[in-house]
Design an enzyme around this catalytic site. Structure first.
Site, PDB file in Angstrom:
ATOM      1  N   HIS A 223       0.822  -1.207   0.000  1.00 29.48           N
ATOM      2  CA  HIS A 223       0.000   0.000   0.000  1.00 29.48           C
ATOM      3  C   HIS A 223       0.862   1.266   0.000  1.00 29.48           C
ATOM      4  CE1 HIS A 223      -3.539  -2.508   1.602  1.00 29.48           C
ATOM      5  NE2 HIS A 223      -3.756  -2.205   0.343  1.00 29.48           N
TER       6      HIS A 223
ATOM      7  N   CYS B 176       3.267 -12.393   2.605  1.00 27.67           N
ATOM      8  CA  CYS B 176       4.161 -12.325   3.758  1.00 27.67           C
ATOM      9  C   CYS B 176       3.904 -13.508   4.696  1.00 27.67           C
ATOM     10  CB  CYS B 176       3.938 -11.012   4.507  1.00 27.67           C
ATOM     11  SG  CYS B 176       4.949 -10.848   6.000  1.00 27.67           S
TER      12      CYS B 176
ATOM     13  N   HIS C  45     -10.281  -4.642   3.480  1.00 29.36           N
ATOM     14  CA  HIS C  45      -8.823  -4.680   3.356  1.00 29.36           C
ATOM     15  C   HIS C  45      -8.426  -6.014   2.729  1.00 29.36           C
ATOM     16  CE1 HIS C  45      -4.594  -5.076   4.532  1.00 29.36           C
ATOM     17  NE2 HIS C  45      -4.573  -3.764   4.701  1.00 29.36           N
TER      18      HIS C  45
ATOM     19  N   GLU D 193      -5.994  -8.100   3.030  1.00 28.50           N
ATOM     20  CA  GLU D 193      -5.602  -9.198   3.910  1.00 28.50           C
ATOM     21  C   GLU D 193      -6.810  -9.822   4.583  1.00 28.50           C
ATOM     22  OE1 GLU D 193      -3.359  -9.983   8.124  1.00 28.50           O
ATOM     23  OE2 GLU D 193      -2.609  -8.311   6.908  1.00 28.50           O
TER      24      GLU D 193
ATOM     25  N   SER E 133      -3.043   0.117   6.322  1.00 25.42           N
ATOM     26  CA  SER E 133      -3.599  -0.061   7.661  1.00 25.42           C
ATOM     27  C   SER E 133      -2.555   0.192   8.739  1.00 25.42           C
ATOM     28  CB  SER E 133      -4.149  -1.484   7.794  1.00 25.42           C
ATOM     29  OG  SER E 133      -4.509  -1.774   9.123  1.00 25.42           O
ATOM     30  N   ASN E 134      -1.339  -0.343   8.572  1.00 29.58           N
ATOM     31  CA  ASN E 134      -0.343  -0.177   9.627  1.00 29.58           C
ATOM     32  C   ASN E 134       0.082   1.277   9.779  1.00 29.58           C
ATOM     33  OD1 ASN E 134       2.701   0.187   8.588  1.00 29.58           O
ATOM     34  ND2 ASN E 134       1.593  -1.027   7.075  1.00 29.58           N
TER      35      ASN E 134
ATOM     36  N   SER F 231       5.313  -0.071   4.468  1.00 28.77           N
ATOM     37  CA  SER F 231       5.421  -0.046   3.010  1.00 28.77           C
ATOM     38  C   SER F 231       5.925   1.297   2.488  1.00 28.77           C
ATOM     39  CB  SER F 231       4.065  -0.375   2.373  1.00 28.77           C
ATOM     40  OG  SER F 231       3.041   0.455   2.880  1.00 28.77           O
TER      41      SER F 231
END
Length: 380
Positions: A74, A136, A164, A166, A302-303, A363
């Site tokens: 992302h 990952c 999302h 994931e 998101s992170n 990212s």
């Protein structure tokens, strides 16, 4: 894969001397501005691995058409770099019409770091394409845990974001195995789930309080809320994931008794180690009470969003921005809850000396963070 490509070249291509200097020292004074940076931020191991696998595939497959299902990670800058290298996108604004449907055995398709749905993987196998799977290993971890829940007859509660990639992949996997899921985004949504478990809310109230798509198809509220297993989208706020698990544990204990928890509750931390390290390091810097805290990363990340929440929870003026173009007389930033892209004119404190803390999503390349720091110094 061919060994002709050196994976370390990926990180080197995004190297920034200023960021490296700040990483080693933790701070730097430039005029009357103090720059603060966490010990851990930016590209994680999984991102390095995914980008190296892409470059290895370019060597391995030569001139064969190469595609990404969607973003590899992302970050718009990184995805633009891949497009410039001739890698196509099967979905999104850069996708040619009919590309997904017309894949053939000559095509090479890259599965992004956050995985893909069962349906997408089946389609790729049916078309006979060469698959480069950069998923990952940290993302595979909740998949394995979920399969155990399904086998044991547990409904999976996912701390994640509906839509999302994931989380979509995890939900798809659960459905393919005949299981069921509930997605909760926050402790507030988990509280609504707990209220239902404890008999304080009915099914209609619960559905109305959660986001569309939060429940698996065919969800039976009487049957599927008896045995719950918790996992997390790997990029969520770790402390909130722990709080959600604890709240649901208490709710089930209140309903069935403490002695029944072994039979009706499972909790497993699937937060990515790099995500946890970045959040912990960001908290250390934010606790120094800087005048401003800027978190750099794609708006879909998101992170990165959760790194911004670290500062917000500590009461520090915090903004999630995408790059240096977001800084000017106004700041363009992502709202922490609604996800809207907003602008604000009073973002840069007038106090001097000024302390500014930075962080960057897993990212986000160092070059982009460096450009943001340089732009901040120009403005201040």
């Amino acid at each position: 894969m061919s060994q002709q490509f050196d994976p370390s070249l990926v990180r080197q291509s995004y190297r920034c001397e200023l960021v490296e200097e700040l990483r080693s020292t933790g701070s730097k004074v430039v005029g009357d501005v103090t720059l603060l940076i966490p010990k851990s931020l930016g590209f994680c191991w999984g991102v390095d691995r995914a980008l190296a696998m892409v470059q290895e595939a370019r060597v391995e497959y030569g001139a064969r058409p190469m595609w990404l299902i969607s973003s590899i990670i992302h970050n718009p800058r990184v995805n633009a770099d891949l497009r410039e290298q001739g890698i196509g996108f099967l979905r999104g604004e850069y996708s040619p019409e009919g590309a997904w449907e017309n894949l053939s055995e000559n095509d090479v398709v890259i599965v992004p770091a956050f995985s893909a749905t069962v349906e997408d993987m089946n389609h790729l196998r049916d078309r006979g394409v060469a698959i480069v799977d950069t998923t990952c290993p940290w993302v595979i971890k909740p998949h394995k845990r979920t399969m155990r829940y399904v086998k044991e007859g547990f409904t999976t509660v996912i701390h994640g974001t509906v839509g999302h990639e994931e989380t979509e992949a995890t939900c798809s996997l659960i459905l393919s195995e005949g299981g069921h899921f509930v997605v909760v985004y926050s402790i507030q949504e988990a509280e609504c789930l707990a209220a239902f478990i404890e008999g304080e809310a009915n099914a209609d109230e619960l559905v109305g309080s959660l986001r569309s798509g939060s429940f698996s198809l065919g969800f039976d509220f009487d049957a599927h809320m008896q045995h719950l297993g918790v996992i997390n989208q790997t990029t969520m706020l770790a402390g909130e994931s722990r709080a959600i698990g604890e709240r649901l544990r208490v709710a089930l204990s209140n309903r069935d008794g403490e002695a029944e928890l072994e039979n009706n509750f499972r909790d497993f931390d699937t937060i990515c180690r790099a995500t946890q390290d970045n959040q912990d390091a960001a908290a250390v810097v934010a606790e120094k009470n800087p005048d401003l805290y800027l978190v750099v990363g794609g708006y879909d990340s998101s992170n990165t969003k959760n790194l911004a929440r670290v500062g917000q929870r500590l009461g520090v003026p915090s903004f999630h921005i995408e790059g240096p173009h977001c800084l000017g007389k106004q700041i363009e930033y992502r709202h922490r809850s609604s996800g809207e892209i907003l602008q604000r004119g009073d973002w840069l404190p007038s106090v001097r000396p000024l302390s500014v803390a930075f962080s960057a999503g897993a990212s986000t390349p160092d070059t982009l963070l460096g450009e943001v720091i340089e732009r901040l110094l120009e403005l201040s």
